[in-house]
Design a protein around this motif. Structure first.
Motif, PDB file in Angstrom:
ATOM      1  N   PRO A 155       2.585  48.624  44.841  1.00 54.63           N
ATOM      2  CA  PRO A 155       2.997  48.004  46.091  1.00 54.63           C
ATOM      3  C   PRO A 155       2.014  48.475  47.277  1.00 54.63           C
ATOM      4  O   PRO A 155       1.691  49.573  47.356  1.00 54.63           O
ATOM      5  CB  PRO A 155       4.400  48.415  46.321  1.00 54.63           C
ATOM      6  CG  PRO A 155       4.949  48.950  45.068  1.00 54.63           C
ATOM      7  CD  PRO A 155       3.654  49.619  44.203  1.00 54.63           C
ATOM      8  N   ILE A 204       4.752  50.671  51.631  1.00 48.37           N
ATOM      9  CA  ILE A 204       6.003  51.341  51.072  1.00 48.37           C
ATOM     10  C   ILE A 204       6.862  51.874  52.136  1.00 48.37           C
ATOM     11  O   ILE A 204       7.587  52.735  52.092  1.00 48.37           O
ATOM     12  CB  ILE A 204       5.230  52.552  50.105  1.00 48.37           C
ATOM     13  CG1 ILE A 204       4.506  53.724  50.859  1.00 48.37           C
ATOM     14  CG2 ILE A 204       4.754  52.272  48.722  1.00 48.37           C
ATOM     15  CD1 ILE A 204       4.420  54.933  50.216  1.00 48.37           C
ATOM     16  N   MET A 226      11.756  47.496  53.749  1.00 50.92           N
ATOM     17  CA  MET A 226      11.783  46.099  53.800  1.00 50.92           C
ATOM     18  C   MET A 226      12.916  45.656  54.620  1.00 50.92           C
ATOM     19  O   MET A 226      14.252  45.818  54.072  1.00 50.92           O
ATOM     20  CB  MET A 226      11.476  45.621  52.388  1.00 50.92           C
ATOM     21  CG  MET A 226      11.310  44.106  52.508  1.00 50.92           C
ATOM     22  SD  MET A 226      11.117  43.495  50.736  1.00 50.92           S
ATOM     23  CE  MET A 226       9.470  43.817  50.348  1.00 50.92           C
ATOM     24  N   LYS A 275      15.653  46.885  52.037  1.00 53.50           N
ATOM     25  CA  LYS A 275      15.504  47.218  50.674  1.00 53.50           C
ATOM     26  C   LYS A 275      14.791  48.510  50.775  1.00 53.50           C
ATOM     27  O   LYS A 275      13.905  48.683  51.795  1.00 53.50           O
ATOM     28  CB  LYS A 275      14.810  46.070  49.950  1.00 53.50           C
ATOM     29  CG  LYS A 275      15.294  44.713  49.947  1.00 53.50           C
ATOM     30  CD  LYS A 275      14.413  43.540  49.423  1.00 53.50           C
ATOM     31  CE  LYS A 275      14.059  44.000  47.896  1.00 53.50           C
ATOM     32  NZ  LYS A 275      15.314  43.653  47.021  1.00 53.50           N
ATOM     33  N   THR A 320      12.935  50.197  45.459  1.00 51.37           N
ATOM     34  CA  THR A 320      13.295  48.720  44.472  1.00 51.37           C
ATOM     35  C   THR A 320      11.931  48.215  44.398  1.00 51.37           C
ATOM     36  O   THR A 320      11.772  47.381  43.446  1.00 51.37           O
ATOM     37  CB  THR A 320      13.985  47.762  45.470  1.00 51.37           C
ATOM     38  OG1 THR A 320      13.367  47.728  46.598  1.00 51.37           O
ATOM     39  CG2 THR A 320      15.388  48.462  45.821  1.00 51.37           C
ATOM     40  N   TYR A 321      10.744  48.702  44.799  1.00 50.25           N
ATOM     41  CA  TYR A 321       9.501  48.156  44.909  1.00 50.25           C
ATOM     42  C   TYR A 321       8.800  48.237  43.566  1.00 50.25           C
ATOM     43  O   TYR A 321       8.894  49.414  42.830  1.00 50.25           O
ATOM     44  CB  TYR A 321       8.294  48.553  45.853  1.00 50.25           C
ATOM     45  CG  TYR A 321       8.988  48.567  47.402  1.00 50.25           C
ATOM     46  CD1 TYR A 321       9.827  47.725  47.783  1.00 50.25           C
ATOM     47  CD2 TYR A 321       8.480  49.284  48.140  1.00 50.25           C
ATOM     48  CE1 TYR A 321      10.567  47.562  49.035  1.00 50.25           C
ATOM     49  CE2 TYR A 321       8.884  49.272  49.556  1.00 50.25           C
ATOM     50  CZ  TYR A 321       9.951  48.388  49.873  1.00 50.25           C
ATOM     51  OH  TYR A 321      10.592  48.412  51.240  1.00 50.25           O
ATOM     52  N   THR A 322       8.035  47.316  42.815  1.00 46.96           N
ATOM     53  CA  THR A 322       7.099  47.676  41.811  1.00 46.96           C
ATOM     54  C   THR A 322       5.935  46.607  42.138  1.00 46.96           C
ATOM     55  O   THR A 322       5.727  46.053  43.199  1.00 46.96           O
ATOM     56  CB  THR A 322       7.869  47.060  40.434  1.00 46.96           C
ATOM     57  OG1 THR A 322       6.847  47.570  39.543  1.00 46.96           O
ATOM     58  CG2 THR A 322       8.136  45.610  40.645  1.00 46.96           C
ATOM     59  N   CYS A 365       6.210  39.063  48.092  1.00 47.59           N
ATOM     60  CA  CYS A 365       7.046  39.766  47.175  1.00 47.59           C
ATOM     61  C   CYS A 365       7.960  38.661  46.482  1.00 47.59           C
ATOM     62  O   CYS A 365       8.163  37.480  46.950  1.00 47.59           O
ATOM     63  CB  CYS A 365       7.967  40.472  47.970  1.00 47.59           C
ATOM     64  SG  CYS A 365       9.318  39.609  48.845  1.00 47.59           S
ATOM     65  N   ASP A 405      11.549  38.739  45.504  1.00 45.44           N
ATOM     66  CA  ASP A 405      12.910  39.396  45.758  1.00 45.44           C
ATOM     67  C   ASP A 405      13.902  38.738  44.722  1.00 45.44           C
ATOM     68  O   ASP A 405      14.913  38.262  45.095  1.00 45.44           O
ATOM     69  CB  ASP A 405      13.260  39.081  47.133  1.00 45.44           C
ATOM     70  CG  ASP A 405      14.406  39.821  47.546  1.00 45.44           C
ATOM     71  OD1 ASP A 405      14.887  40.817  46.836  1.00 45.44           O
ATOM     72  OD2 ASP A 405      14.959  39.668  48.827  1.00 45.44           O
ATOM     73  N   THR A 447      11.697  44.559  42.773  1.00 49.26           N
ATOM     74  CA  THR A 447      10.990  43.881  43.669  1.00 49.26           C
ATOM     75  C   THR A 447       9.715  43.658  43.653  1.00 49.26           C
ATOM     76  O   THR A 447       9.074  44.951  44.264  1.00 49.26           O
ATOM     77  CB  THR A 447      11.489  44.076  45.269  1.00 49.26           C
ATOM     78  OG1 THR A 447      12.977  44.114  45.299  1.00 49.26           O
ATOM     79  CG2 THR A 447      11.038  43.171  46.038  1.00 49.26           C
ATOM     80  N   VAL A 462       6.137  43.479  44.645  1.00 45.81           N
ATOM     81  CA  VAL A 462       5.066  43.232  45.932  1.00 45.81           C
ATOM     82  C   VAL A 462       3.825  43.462  45.896  1.00 45.81           C
ATOM     83  O   VAL A 462       3.175  44.250  45.093  1.00 45.81           O
ATOM     84  CB  VAL A 462       5.699  44.460  47.144  1.00 45.81           C
ATOM     85  CG1 VAL A 462       5.069  44.010  48.542  1.00 45.81           C
ATOM     86  CG2 VAL A 462       7.221  44.306  47.134  1.00 45.81           C
TER      87      VAL A 462
END
Length: 256
Positions: A40, A43, A46, A73, A77-79, A126, A128, A152, A154
């Motif tokens: 992402p 970081i 969000m 968020k 949750t981010y990838t 993103c 979502d 999620t 991004v």
């Protein structure tokens, strides 16, 4: 100009993205898109918007909101680009959401609309994902809908503000396995990016690296393990993601 965060040879690098999505390391090496792990690009926290497109609200048979429906968020949750997202086992409906994301570049508090874009580092994209089975209220999505680990995507990068002259007139598209399933435009946002920065900064301080995910237009569809989902925002980026089952995802993670 595009800037990205990548992992290569077990090291994290902040890099400039060049032609054909190649990236150049600080030592001058040029690496192809498929040679690196995309992370992402920001970081921070969000702030995501629910029902921020009138056509999407109508698709769900809701009256468009009169005040931003914002929720938070978490970083977990981010990838990244070209990574996987897991669909929980035994759910009936999981859909994508293609969104333009504004990335904060400096601390913002009590910012006026006219000055809002001066506080941005740039824009990213993103996806979502949401699970309808868990949704109790479209106006305030609960944690299970929007805050599951690594769900999620991004990225792939942040595009400088100057390179996106009109963020309020960009096409958004989503493909499932190469088939176009969603198409809309940021001109249909109910609350645009300057308004959202003014609104959020009126009661809290936005920090560098924080992101504002601005919502999705109509045209949602279910996704299942094995699907490749591509979301694209015109002039910003094209973000690729693959769906796997919950069992597969956590089995691989445990082995790692």
């Amino acid at each position: 100009m595009k800037h990205a965060r990548i992992r290569f040879e077990d090291q994290t690098h902040v890099v400039q993205v060049e032609a054909d999505n190649a990236v150049r390391l600080s030592d001058g090496r040029l690496l192809a898109e498929d040679q690196v792990e995309w992370l992402p690009p920001a970081i921070g926290t969000m702030f995501a918007l629910g029902l921020n497109y009138a056509d999407h609200a109508a698709e769900l048979a809701f009256t468009p909101p009169t005040e931003p429906l914002a929720f938070i968020k978490s970083v977990g949750t981010y990838t990244g680009h070209r990574q996987v997202t897991w669909r929980p086992d035994n759910v009936a409906y999981m859909h994508y959401e293609c969104e333009l994301v504004a990335v904060i570049g400096k601390a913002a508090r009590n910012v006026k609309r006219a000055d809002a874009l001066d506080y941005l580092a740039g824009y990213t994209v993103c996806n979502d994902y949401a699970i309808r089975d868990y949704l109790e209220n479209y106006y305030r999505p609960n944690l299970r809908v929007k805050n599951r680990d690594a769900t999620t995507p991004v990225g792939p990068w942040i595009v400088d503000v100057a390179d996106v002259p009109d963020p309020s007139n960009l096409k958004l598209r989503t493909w499932i396995n190469g088939e176009l399933r969603q198409e809309g435009s940021t001109r249909d946002m109910i609350f645009d990016i300057p308004y959202l920065i003014e609104y959020l900064s009126s009661f809290m301080t936005l920090q560098p690296g924080d992101m504002i995910a601005t919502g999705t237009p109509e045209g949602l569809a279910d996704v299942v393990p094995g699907d490749e989902v591509v979301v694209e925002v015109e002039g910003v980026g094209r973000l690729v993601n693959r769906i796997v089952s919950e069992t597969e995802f956590f089995s691989v993670r445990k082995e790692a």
